[in-house]
Design an enzyme around this catalytic site. Structure first.
Site, PDB file in Angstrom:
ATOM      1  N   ASP A   1       2.259 -15.504 -15.525  1.00 38.41           N
ATOM      2  CA  ASP A   1       0.924 -15.304 -15.293  1.00 38.41           C
ATOM      3  C   ASP A   1       0.288 -14.438 -14.379  1.00 38.41           C
ATOM      4  OD1 ASP A   1       0.461 -17.308 -17.405  1.00 38.41           O
ATOM      5  OD2 ASP A   1       0.202 -19.094 -15.665  1.00 38.41           O
ATOM      6  N   ARG A   2      -0.611 -13.832 -14.445  1.00 35.69           N
ATOM      7  CA  ARG A   2      -1.155 -12.665 -13.552  1.00 35.69           C
ATOM      8  C   ARG A   2      -1.077 -13.301 -12.045  1.00 35.69           C
ATOM      9  NH1 ARG A   2      -6.827  -9.319 -14.089  1.00 35.69           N
ATOM     10  NH2 ARG A   2      -6.468  -7.950 -12.223  1.00 35.69           N
TER      11      ARG A   2
END
Length: 341
Positions: free
Chosen positions: A167-168
């Site tokens: 995930d970012r």
């Protein structure tokens, strides 16, 4: 006021365009200065009539004598007079595709940021300690992420591909294959669950379960606006996560070691939230009230870190790579430890 009046090129006697010929054609073109052009510098005039080319190109064709006014070489400071006949050389204009590619290209700062985060490289793999806040790939309003930055920084590597994703807002170990054959091999290890992936997480509250394995299926739904939300659901895919407490910080938070039996989207985040102790700083699945109590300790983002990857490949010695948590993570942990004392 009248503008610039184009005239026919002697190289193309049939030309009778209503605008200067400044495209990618092979011929020289001519344009006549109108009343409104009188007194204007030739460099500014060219920048106005020749669209979508860098100003450096304008100065280059002036410097090399390719631009002429009434048959004489023009300098950048040459002032135009109404009726001046200006010779324009053939100019290679960028295509729409080239301009779009330039707009979406990773910035120099992103390329340098990502390459400086490389913690391992061999003939088959690049491993990056991905910073939190950097996407693994472009999309959803982002032009570029880690993979695009690496491709731009290392153009000689024609087959770079992400082995997995983070995930970012998750930091830590991110693996990129240099060759498609290696990518297929590593994807097979992931499918067969022969790759050990370990994470560190700070969850809100005091984790009461000791070491606990959560085996609950997860289903992905798309909310309005395209936002992806994952929920525990009987119709979902199998998901297995094991949580092991490392340290309790009173009732505020708990540091956990986490191992994955499967690799579903948002798996750790959803299982932790389902257990009543979401990841600290998780804006999608978290608890804002309990997060607020951690703000004085420096909490500013989601505290999930991919700590290590381990696997064995045929004919290759066992591989393990680990990445230390970033400084902002360590600073928060130190403040919690001091408060605990």
């Amino acid at each position: 006021m009248p503008g610039s009046a184009p005239v026919k090129s002697p190289d193309d006697p049939s030309a009778a365009s209503s605008a200067p010929k400044t495209g990618s054609g092979p011929g020289v073109s001519y344009v006549e200065a109108g009343e409104g052009d009188a007194g204007q510098r030739i460099d500014n005039f060219l920048s106005r009539i020749i669209k979508d080319v860098p100003r450096s190109l304008i100065y280059r064709i002036l410097r090399t004598g390719e631009v002429r006014v009434n048959g004489k070489r023009a300098k950048p400071e040459t002032r135009l007079v109404e009726g001046d006949r200006i010779r324009l050389p053939p100019i290679q204009r960028k295509t729409d595709e080239e301009r779009a590619a330039e707009r979406s290209a990773p910035s120099r700062s992103l390329r340098e940021f990502v390459t400086s985060a490389i913690i391992h490289e061999d003939r088959d793999l690049i491993v990056v300690n991905k910073p939190a806040g950097v996407a693994v790939h472009g999309g959803s309003g982002l032009n570029a992420g880690v993979i695009e930055a690496l491709r731009a920084a290392r153009p000689e590597l024609k087959e770079l591909e992400l082995v997995h994703r983070l995930d970012r807002d998750t930091s830590g170990v991110l693996m990129i294959a240099k060759r498609r054959a290696v990518l297929r091999e590593l994807h097979s290890l992931l499918r067969e669950r022969d790759m050990e992936k370990r994470y560190l997480a700070l969850v809100v509250g005091r984790w009461p379960f000791g070491t606990k394995t959560i085996d609950l299926p997860l289903k992905t739904n798309m909310k309005s606006g395209g936002e992806r939300i994952v929920r525990v659901h009987a119709d979902g895919q199998q998901a297995i996560t094991t949580f092991k407490p490392i340290q309790h910080f009173g009732k505020l938070a708990t540091l956990l070691d986490i191992s994955l039996g499967t690799g579903r989207t948002h798996q750790i985040r959803v299982h932790a939230a389902h257990a009543g102790h979401p990841i600290a700083g998780d804006e999608k699945y978290g608890d804002r009230e309990r997060d607020a109590k951690l703000k004085p300790y420096g909490l500013q983002r989601m505290f999930l870190h991919a700590q290590s990857l381990s696997f064995e490949r045929k004919g290759v010695k066992p591989f393990t790579v680990s990445a230390p948590p970033p400084p902002d993570w360590q600073a928060v942990i130190e403040k919690l430890k001091q408060d605990l004392k």
